[in-house]
Design an enzyme around this catalytic site. Structure first.
Site, PDB file in Angstrom:
ATOM      1  N   TYR A   1      15.009  -3.460  23.775  1.00  0.00           N
ATOM      2  CA  TYR A   1      13.800  -3.677  24.573  1.00  0.00           C
ATOM      3  C   TYR A   1      13.322  -5.116  24.483  1.00  0.00           C
ATOM      4  CZ  TYR A   1      13.001   1.331  25.344  1.00  0.00           C
ATOM      5  OH  TYR A   1      13.099   2.634  25.742  1.00  0.00           O
TER       6      TYR A   1
ATOM      7  N   MET B   1      12.284   4.273  19.615  1.00  0.00           N
ATOM      8  CA  MET B   1      11.765   5.535  19.083  1.00  0.00           C
ATOM      9  C   MET B   1      12.809   6.292  18.269  1.00  0.00           C
ATOM     10  SD  MET B   1      10.098   8.774  21.099  1.00  0.00           S
ATOM     11  CE  MET B   1       8.861   7.799  21.926  1.00  0.00           C
TER      12      MET B   1
ATOM     13  N   LYS C   1      -0.014  14.858  -3.292  1.00  0.00           N
ATOM     14  CA  LYS C   1      -0.658  14.855  -1.971  1.00  0.00           C
ATOM     15  C   LYS C   1       0.337  14.401  -0.898  1.00  0.00           C
ATOM     16  CE  LYS C   1      -2.458  10.248  -2.968  1.00  0.00           C
ATOM     17  NZ  LYS C   1      -3.578   9.515  -3.586  1.00  0.00           N
TER      18      LYS C   1
ATOM     19  N   ARG D   1     -15.123   4.479  -2.473  1.00  0.00           N
ATOM     20  CA  ARG D   1     -14.351   5.335  -1.580  1.00  0.00           C
ATOM     21  C   ARG D   1     -14.781   6.778  -1.801  1.00  0.00           C
ATOM     22  NH1 ARG D   1      -7.801   5.769  -1.826  1.00  0.00           N
ATOM     23  NH2 ARG D   1      -8.361   6.971  -3.666  1.00  0.00           N
TER      24      ARG D   1
HETATM   25  C1  LIG Z   1      -3.187   8.858  -4.724  1.00  0.00           C
HETATM   26  C2  LIG Z   1      -4.035   8.901  -5.933  1.00  0.00           C
HETATM   27  C3  LIG Z   1      -3.463   8.864  -7.206  1.00  0.00           C
HETATM   28  C4  LIG Z   1      -2.004   8.537  -7.431  1.00  0.00           C
HETATM   29  O1  LIG Z   1      -1.873   7.141  -7.280  1.00  0.00           O
HETATM   30  P1  LIG Z   1      -0.460   6.390  -7.425  1.00  0.00           P
HETATM   31  O2  LIG Z   1      -0.806   4.965  -7.227  1.00  0.00           O
HETATM   32  O3  LIG Z   1       0.399   6.924  -6.346  1.00  0.00           O
HETATM   33  O4  LIG Z   1       0.062   6.702  -8.782  1.00  0.00           O
HETATM   34  C5  LIG Z   1      -4.299   9.090  -8.297  1.00  0.00           C
HETATM   35  N1  LIG Z   1      -5.629   9.289  -8.126  1.00  0.00           N
HETATM   36  C6  LIG Z   1      -6.216   9.272  -6.924  1.00  0.00           C
HETATM   37  C7  LIG Z   1      -7.683   9.490  -6.804  1.00  0.00           C
HETATM   38  C8  LIG Z   1      -5.456   9.074  -5.781  1.00  0.00           C
HETATM   39  O5  LIG Z   1      -6.037   9.057  -4.568  1.00  0.00           O
END
Ligand SMILES: *Cc1c(COP(=O)(O)O)cnc(C)c1O
Length: 348
Positions: free
Chosen positions: A242, A290, A33, A128
């Site tokens: 800054y 930046m 992802k 979640r």
């Molecule tokens: C992001 C995610 C993972 C991977 O988790 P890591 O801690 O990066 O290994 C696995 N399962 C779900 C549901 C996630 O959101």
């Protein structure tokens, strides 16, 4: 060249996937992802597929479309976010597998694509994503007649091995899946390290592949060096950057480097991080701007062409700690202005 150089070691990603795979007796997927945690989804999925990964997880269908485009058929692509309104064509045309999270999503999927594969995400306490116990009890028998290809849940505290939440969620997951034949998955990187009882049929590592904690034995994957644009000598009492947030108390040589918060060098690193000239540490002084940072190189014998901010001397987690965050955020913040190089890519 004015752009910073980000090198991503694809061999290290492969080695990390293999090392995590070797810790279990089950199948190992890959979580890619957010553009493979910011490292480049196309390059990363190619080397992982070559290493033997056959299952890929993404957050949203659009990311899944990218993986399908790169890898073609022959791999399974799971979408954590499930089946959202407007996703039906993409799920169907690109053979994506949504992890259905709610009754709404179940209904949408069964009505729109009655015979298309799907998985189920259960909530075992993280609150979640996924169906809770009562919801699941209500639909479980109907769902099981449609043969889900995967049933999974996610651990909230897996990076803390002694946390009581881990075994609570394990128990809850076992109860919710008792007697079910479908393949099961609970562990991400942290869960793999918790031990065999957390592994089930499929693990889903993400951060460990990319060299981050809690996978301590991971091979480092990223190297980031920033070019020095300009250098100047200051006398006592001069200020840098800054808001005059840094003041010299001796004579000092300050280098200005290309790279700033627009490139993911978080502003919280101001007056905190270190940069490295080989093995010599040079403190970042003043505020991160930046596009620029300023570094005290008074103790170096000559002005270097570039300084390293990520590499063997400073991992993503070490840098994250200085900004009060985690390696995941450092990686996914890496900017798109860097000139990116991929070490260990033999395909081109
Ligand atoms: C992001 C995610 C993972 C991977 O988790 P890591 O801690 O990066 O290994 C696995 N399962 C779900 C549901 C996630 O959101």
């Amino acid at each position: 060249m004015g752009s910073a150089k980000l090198t991503i070691d694809l061999d290290a990603i492969t080695a990390n996937w293999r090392a995590l795979d070797a810790m279990t007796n089950c199948e190992t997927a890959a979580v890619v992802k957010a553009g493979a945690y910011g490292l480049g989804i196309d390059r990363v999925v190619k080397v992982l597929a070559k290493a033997g990964a056959r299952k890929f997880f993404v957050a949203i269908a659009e990311e899944g479309a990218l993986v399908r485009q790169v890898l073609g058929q022959g791999v399974d692509i799971y979408v954590f976010g499930g089946h959202m309104r407007g996703d039906t064509d993409m799920i169907h045309d690109l053979s994506l597998t949504p992890m259905l999270n709610s009754l709404d999503q179940l209904t949408r999927h069964f009505e729109a694509l009655p015979n298309a594969p799907f998985g189920i995400q259960l909530d075992t306490g993280m609150n979640r994503l996924g169906m809770e116990l009562a919801e699941w009890d209500a639909v479980r028998d109907i769902v099981l007649t449609q043969t889900p290809v995967l049933i999974m849940s996610h651990l909230a505290c897996a990076d803390a091995p002694d946390h009581a939440m881990n075994s609570q969620q394990l128990t809850q997951f076992r109860q919710m899946t008792a007697g079910i034949k479908a393949p099961l998955s609970l562990a991400a990187t942290g869960g793999i390290l918790l031990g065999q009882q957390y592994h089930f049929d499929l693990t889903r590592p993400g951060i460990g592949l990319y060299g981050g904690q809690p996978f301590n034995q991971a091979q480092p994957v990223v190297n980031l060096s920033l070019p020095v644009i300009q250098c100047r000598d200051l006398v006592v009492g001069e200020t840098v950057g800054y808001a005059n947030s840094w003041v010299t108390n001796t004579r000092a040589t300050i280098a200005t480097l290309s790279g700033g918060y627009a490139d993911g060098l978080l502003r919280a690193l101001s007056n905190g991080a270190m940069l490295w000239a080989d093995d010599v540490a040079c403190p970042l002084v003043g505020r991160v701007s930046m596009d620029l940072i300023t570094v005290d190189i008074s103790h170096l014998h000559k002005v270097p062409d570039r300084l390293e901010i990520l590499g063997p001397q400073q991992t993503v987690d070490a840098l994250a700690q200085k900004a009060g965050t985690i390696g995941y955020e450092i990686l996914t913040s890496l900017g798109n202005r860097y000139s990116r190089g991929y070490a260990g890519d033999y395909s081109r």
